[in-house]
Design a protein around this motif. Structure first.
Motif, PDB file in Angstrom:
ATOM      1  N   ARG A 270       0.834  -1.211   0.000  1.00  0.00           N
ATOM      2  CA  ARG A 270       0.000   0.000   0.000  1.00  0.00           C
ATOM      3  C   ARG A 270       0.864   1.255   0.000  1.00  0.00           C
ATOM      4  O   ARG A 270       0.542   2.290  -0.628  1.00  0.00           O
ATOM      5  CB  ARG A 270      -0.925   0.001   1.224  1.00  0.00           C
ATOM      6  CG  ARG A 270      -2.069  -1.010   1.073  1.00  0.00           C
ATOM      7  CD  ARG A 270      -3.178  -0.705   2.085  1.00  0.00           C
ATOM      8  NE  ARG A 270      -2.670  -0.730   3.462  1.00  0.00           N
ATOM      9  CZ  ARG A 270      -2.631  -1.799   4.232  1.00  0.00           C
ATOM     10  NH1 ARG A 270      -3.076  -2.962   3.773  1.00  0.00           N
ATOM     11  NH2 ARG A 270      -2.149  -1.729   5.464  1.00  0.00           N
ATOM     12  N   GLU A 273       2.033   1.980  -3.344  1.00  0.00           N
ATOM     13  CA  GLU A 273       0.920   2.494  -4.162  1.00  0.00           C
ATOM     14  C   GLU A 273       0.648   3.966  -3.826  1.00  0.00           C
ATOM     15  O   GLU A 273       0.438   4.805  -4.707  1.00  0.00           O
ATOM     16  CB  GLU A 273      -0.321   1.633  -3.903  1.00  0.00           C
ATOM     17  CG  GLU A 273      -1.508   2.071  -4.760  1.00  0.00           C
ATOM     18  CD  GLU A 273      -2.736   1.216  -4.505  1.00  0.00           C
ATOM     19  OE1 GLU A 273      -3.799   1.502  -5.103  1.00  0.00           O
ATOM     20  OE2 GLU A 273      -2.664   0.224  -3.694  1.00  0.00           O
ATOM     21  N   VAL A 274       0.686   4.258  -2.509  1.00  0.00           N
ATOM     22  CA  VAL A 274       0.390   5.646  -2.084  1.00  0.00           C
ATOM     23  C   VAL A 274       1.521   6.557  -2.536  1.00  0.00           C
ATOM     24  O   VAL A 274       1.300   7.706  -2.981  1.00  0.00           O
ATOM     25  CB  VAL A 274       0.211   5.692  -0.552  1.00  0.00           C
ATOM     26  CG1 VAL A 274       0.164   7.158  -0.055  1.00  0.00           C
ATOM     27  CG2 VAL A 274      -1.064   4.969  -0.163  1.00  0.00           C
ATOM     28  N   SER A 275       2.773   6.046  -2.454  1.00  0.00           N
ATOM     29  CA  SER A 275       3.902   6.881  -2.845  1.00  0.00           C
ATOM     30  C   SER A 275       3.878   7.210  -4.316  1.00  0.00           C
ATOM     31  O   SER A 275       4.408   8.241  -4.738  1.00  0.00           O
ATOM     32  CB  SER A 275       5.219   6.174  -2.484  1.00  0.00           C
ATOM     33  OG  SER A 275       5.328   4.980  -3.218  1.00  0.00           O
ATOM     34  N   SER A 276       3.261   6.403  -5.078  1.00  0.00           N
ATOM     35  CA  SER A 276       3.172   6.674  -6.512  1.00  0.00           C
ATOM     36  C   SER A 276       2.130   7.746  -6.825  1.00  0.00           C
ATOM     37  O   SER A 276       2.166   8.356  -7.889  1.00  0.00           O
ATOM     38  CB  SER A 276       2.829   5.376  -7.264  1.00  0.00           C
ATOM     39  OG  SER A 276       1.544   4.937  -6.847  1.00  0.00           O
ATOM     40  N   GLN A 277       1.222   8.020  -5.841  1.00  0.00           N
ATOM     41  CA  GLN A 277       0.161   8.993  -6.086  1.00  0.00           C
ATOM     42  C   GLN A 277       0.383  10.293  -5.288  1.00  0.00           C
ATOM     43  O   GLN A 277       0.028  11.400  -5.735  1.00  0.00           O
ATOM     44  CB  GLN A 277      -1.189   8.383  -5.680  1.00  0.00           C
ATOM     45  CG  GLN A 277      -1.571   7.189  -6.563  1.00  0.00           C
ATOM     46  CD  GLN A 277      -2.897   6.553  -6.130  1.00  0.00           C
ATOM     47  OE1 GLN A 277      -3.529   7.061  -5.158  1.00  0.00           O
ATOM     48  NE2 GLN A 277      -3.317   5.506  -6.845  1.00  0.00           N
ATOM     49  N   TYR A 278       1.013  10.120  -4.089  1.00  0.00           N
ATOM     50  CA  TYR A 278       1.156  11.289  -3.223  1.00  0.00           C
ATOM     51  C   TYR A 278       2.607  11.471  -2.816  1.00  0.00           C
ATOM     52  O   TYR A 278       3.387  10.525  -2.901  1.00  0.00           O
ATOM     53  CB  TYR A 278       0.293  11.141  -1.967  1.00  0.00           C
ATOM     54  CG  TYR A 278      -1.168  10.879  -2.294  1.00  0.00           C
ATOM     55  CD1 TYR A 278      -2.021  11.938  -2.677  1.00  0.00           C
ATOM     56  CD2 TYR A 278      -1.687   9.594  -2.199  1.00  0.00           C
ATOM     57  CE1 TYR A 278      -3.340  11.676  -2.969  1.00  0.00           C
ATOM     58  CE2 TYR A 278      -3.015   9.338  -2.495  1.00  0.00           C
ATOM     59  CZ  TYR A 278      -3.834  10.390  -2.874  1.00  0.00           C
ATOM     60  OH  TYR A 278      -5.143  10.100  -3.188  1.00  0.00           O
ATOM     61  N   HIS A 282       2.275  13.937   2.460  1.00  0.00           N
ATOM     62  CA  HIS A 282       0.820  13.727   2.389  1.00  0.00           C
ATOM     63  C   HIS A 282       0.411  12.920   3.600  1.00  0.00           C
ATOM     64  O   HIS A 282       1.105  11.979   4.007  1.00  0.00           O
ATOM     65  CB  HIS A 282       0.449  12.995   1.096  1.00  0.00           C
ATOM     66  CG  HIS A 282      -1.008  13.046   0.817  1.00  0.00           C
ATOM     67  ND1 HIS A 282      -1.921  12.214   1.390  1.00  0.00           N
ATOM     68  CD2 HIS A 282      -1.741  13.925   0.034  1.00  0.00           C
ATOM     69  CE1 HIS A 282      -3.134  12.492   0.979  1.00  0.00           C
ATOM     70  NE2 HIS A 282      -3.055  13.562   0.108  1.00  0.00           N
ATOM     71  N   TYR A 285       0.157   9.089   3.040  1.00  0.00           N
ATOM     72  CA  TYR A 285       1.479   8.456   2.905  1.00  0.00           C
ATOM     73  C   TYR A 285       2.117   8.272   4.260  1.00  0.00           C
ATOM     74  O   TYR A 285       2.672   7.220   4.577  1.00  0.00           O
ATOM     75  CB  TYR A 285       2.369   9.312   1.992  1.00  0.00           C
ATOM     76  CG  TYR A 285       3.785   8.765   1.859  1.00  0.00           C
ATOM     77  CD1 TYR A 285       4.073   7.748   0.954  1.00  0.00           C
ATOM     78  CD2 TYR A 285       4.822   9.293   2.658  1.00  0.00           C
ATOM     79  CE1 TYR A 285       5.362   7.268   0.861  1.00  0.00           C
ATOM     80  CE2 TYR A 285       6.105   8.785   2.537  1.00  0.00           C
ATOM     81  CZ  TYR A 285       6.387   7.768   1.635  1.00  0.00           C
ATOM     82  OH  TYR A 285       7.662   7.291   1.531  1.00  0.00           O
TER      83      TYR A 285
END
Length: 787
Positions: A270, A273-278, A282, A285
């Motif tokens: 996860r 995945e979060v690091s790729s969006q935020y 954030h 993150y």
């Protein structure tokens, strides 16, 4: 010799072969019947070579090779034939009290031998033991003139064989038992002495036990060594686990740790995945990252808790290793001390062990021999008992007769070829070519009736009547003088007949009428029959003879006779007795046997009569009497006359003349009178049925025929007769009177040799050829007479 010649020899010598065969068979059959009858009793014993040994339990025959097994069976046969077995038979049957054997012993040849010894010898002589080659069976056969004794003795030998075999098995065991018993006592004393020395050594050294205690201490030392090795291995393993807690099986297999690792993996996924969006600042993150950190801390704490057990175990293993190592070192020293004491006692121990082993082996063998001495059965079984034979075994009459037939045939054939070698005779035309090296001009086959009479006596016995007065040539009236004169009318000065017929000969009826005339004159056809034939002949336009034959007025024989008369080919009808029946050319000109004479006539014409170096006269010679000279000369004279040749047949055999008997002529005057200078017209006699055939018989038998033939007048006579005749055939004496034949052949310059099959000897024929050599006669060829 060819195969056919061998068969000819066997056929000719068949009387000798069958005589030897019959004599051999008769002698063998008579002897076989006369010989005393012998009966045979047979008992069979089964030898079970594969049966289990009653003592050792081993199979007797499983390891035997075929050669060894055959030798074993031969040994058993020797046991049966032994004197020991024979004496058991004598005892079992009380043969020493048997009256039959007493009588045989009394009738024996005079020898210094006791009755019992004679019985043993007689039993062995009449006994036959036959081991089977492909079966484990032995046949015991006894032959005797008494059928009952034959069966009893055979059965007694079978039973005695079983008893003897059992004794041969038991007696060696009994003899061995005593030896082994004495030996066992000696070895027992030896064992006791060795044991006493060992005990004294142990007592002096304070050693209560030797091998037993050492074995226990060795076992304890081995156990400590195994424990020490196991603890050391566990310690090494524990240290390795301590350094790699994450890889411990307890850690890997812990459900809690597995769950924490799964949660960490999900949280990290996860976070990525979060690091790729935020970004890192954030809140989502940061919250996810804090969750991952917490899970990792929980996983590390749980891993440390589980690995703490492994670290404690490693510490405990090190402590145990120290204690076991100390115990092992102490036990090792103790074992080394005990081994030193054992080495000192090893000599005494070995003495005890060797004595013990020897004693045990002797006790085992003693027990076995004692058991073997008590055995009461063998591997032998009587398969069939002998019964009293009904039929004698010897003599084998049928077999003897068959062998006699075989031997007799061999002896007969050998005798036949031996006789043939010593006295070779002419068997076929091939023999003539091999023996005489002369061409074979013809082979005379057998006649059915009225065959060749061998000799004058045979002719007279055959019923030949005194010959009637034959026709004389009316032109022969002069007597005496050195020549005979013209013989036949109607000839030219050269002796040839004119080929142009006279007017009277040309004037005649048609061919059919001429045949009819012959048939009427001979009484075969009546005048009325002739008119009937002529009417049908004119109606159908057929020949006279065929018409008469169609009407059944004449026979085929009548027609052939009429045609022969018409074409100047005379012969006699059956029943006409003017010539002997053996002159078959005069009666049966169409017979295949007469064809041989015609072929011979052609050969003689080509080889001598019409050749440039030839002449008109030739002699018919043969080595012995009965060879067929006169028969051949007579039939040759007829076939030459049937050819139209002026033929003269001279019977120069003034020792055993035949021609006057064959042609039934008077023999008051003939060749002997001519050679004596008293010849007259009656010496040459014409044969009535054949106008071209004349004969000079031998005449009165002179006491000096050889001297008469040796005179030059005989050659002059032939020269003068050659002016009047186209063919002159001279019948000669047998070759045994060689001088007569030599003088005749010297005058004729040519000879035709007759040899009789299976009668003429080869050496006799060769001798005749050699005797004719000085006369420079031309031997035209040979004729084989097969009857």
């Amino acid at each position: 010799m060819s195969l056919l010649q061998y068969f000819s020899v066997l056929r000719a010598r068949r009387v000798v072969i069958f005589a030897i065969l019959g004599a051999t068979v008769a002698i063998v059959a008579s002897v076989s019947i006369a010989l005393p009858k012998t009966y045979t009793g047979t008992a069979t014993v089964l030898v079970d070579v594969k049966s289990a040994d009653t003592v050792g339990g081993a199979a007797l025959g499983t390891a035997l090779m075929p050669e060894t097994l055959q030798a074993y069976m031969a040994t058993q046969a020797e046991v049966i034939s032994s004197e020991r077995t024979a004496r058991k038979v004598i005892k079992a049957l009380d043969l020493d009290q048997n009256a039959v054997f007493r009588e045989r012993y009394a009738a024996r040849s005079v020898e210094m031998i006791t009755f019992e010894a004679w019985l043993v010898e007689d039993l062995g002589r009449r006994l036959e033991v036959r081991p089977s080659r492909d079966r484990n069976v032995i046949e015991i056969t006894r032959s005797d003139a008494d059928r009952k004794i034959a069966a009893q003795v055979a059965n007694a030998f079978a039973q005695a064989y079983l008893e003897t075999d059992l004794e041969l098995r038991v007696e060696p065991a009994r003899n061995s038992a005593a030896f082994f018993e004495e030996r066992t006592k000696a070895v027992r004393s030896k064992l006791q002495s060795a044991q006493a020395r060992l005990t004294e050594f142990q007592r002096s050294r304070g050693i209560l036990v030797t091998e037993e205690r050492l074995d226990v201490e060795n076992a304890r030392l081995g156990e400590l060594s195994s424990q020490l090795t196991g603890i050391q291995a566990a310690a090494v393993e524990a240290e390795a686990k301590e350094q790699n807690l994450d890889r411990l099986s307890d850690v890997i297999q812990s459900p809690l740790i597995q769950g924490l690792r799964a949660d960490v993996a999900k949280a990290e996924a996860r976070l990525r995945e979060v690091s790729s969006q935020y970004g890192a600042n954030h809140p989502l993150y940061q919250r996810t990252e804090a969750e991952v950190t917490a899970l990792r801390g929980s996983l590390a704490a749980e891993t440390a808790r589980v690995g703490g057990t492994v670290v404690g175990g490693a510490r405990i293993n090190r402590q145990r290793e120290a204690r076991i190592s100390a115990a092992y070192e102490s036990q090792r020293k103790k074992v080394l001390t005990m081994k030193g004491a054992r080495d000192e006692a090893s000599m005494f121990v070995r003495d005890v062990e060797n004595a013990s082993k020897e004693y045990e082996a002797l006790m085992t063998r003693l027990g076995q021999t004692n058991l073997e001495s008590l055995v009461n059965r063998t591997n032998l079984t009587i398969l069939n008992h002998a019964t009293e034979p009904f039929y004698p075994s010897r003599p084998k009459i049928l077999l003897n007769v068959v062998l006699a037939v075989f031997v007799g045939l061999l002896a007969g054939v050998a005798a036949a070829f031996t006789l043939e070698t010593l006295d070779r005779r002419v068997r076929d035309s091939n023999d003539l070519a091999e023996v005489l090296h002369l061409p074979v001009l013809g082979v005379l086959v057998s006649a059915a009736a009225g065959g060749l009479p061998h000799g004058a006596q045979a002719l007279r016995l055959a019923g030949a009547a005194p010959p009637p007065r034959a026709e004389r040539d009316p032109s022969m009236h002069r007597e005496g003088g050195s020549h005979i004169g013209t013989v036949l009318e109607g000839e030219t000065t050269s002796g040839e007949r004119s080929l142009i017929p006279t007017t009277q000969e040309n004037s005649g009826a048609s061919a059919g009428r001429q045949i009819g005339t012959f048939l009427v004159e001979s009484g075969k056809l009546s005048v009325e029959g002739t008119e009937q034939v002529l009417r049908l002949q004119r109606a159908e336009g057929s020949r006279f003879g065929e018409t008469a034959l169609k009407l059944g007025l004449i026979t085929e024989t009548d027609l052939r006779f009429a045609l022969a008369e018409q074409f100047d080919y005379p012969y006699l009808l059956p029943g006409d007795e003017r010539i002997a029946p053996s002159v078959i050319a005069a009666y049966q000109p169409f017979d295949p046997r007469v064809e041989v004479f015609r072929e011979l006539r052609a050969q003689l014409t080509l080889r001598w009569l019409d050749s440039q170096a030839g002449g008109k006269a030739f002699a018919v010679v043969s080595p012995g009497r009965g060879d067929g000279r006169s028969y051949l000369a007579a039939n040759l004279g007829v076939v030459f006359a049937q050819l139209g040749e002026r033929t003269l047949l001279i019977d120069a055999d003034m020792r055993n003349p035949q021609q006057h008997l064959l042609f039934k002529l008077q023999d008051h005057s003939g060749l002997s009178a001519i050679l004596m200078g008293r010849g007259h017209a009656g010496c040459i006699q014409r044969v009535a049925p054949f106008r071209d055939l004349s004969i000079i018989p031998a005449g009165g038998l002179p006491p000096n025929p050889q001297e008469l033939l040796a005179r030059p007048f005989f050659s002059q006579l032939l020269d003068e007769l050659a002016q009047q005749f186209s063919v002159i055939i001279v019948d000669t004496p047998a070759g045994g009177n060689a001088a007569d034949v030599q003088f005749i052949c010297r005058s004729t310059s040519a000879a035709l040799m007759v040899l009789r099959r299976n009668h003429t000897r080869a050496k006799t024929a060769n001798r005749l050829i050699d005797q004719l050599g000085p006369t420079r006669v031309t031997v035209l060829g040979t004729v084989l007479n097969e009857f």
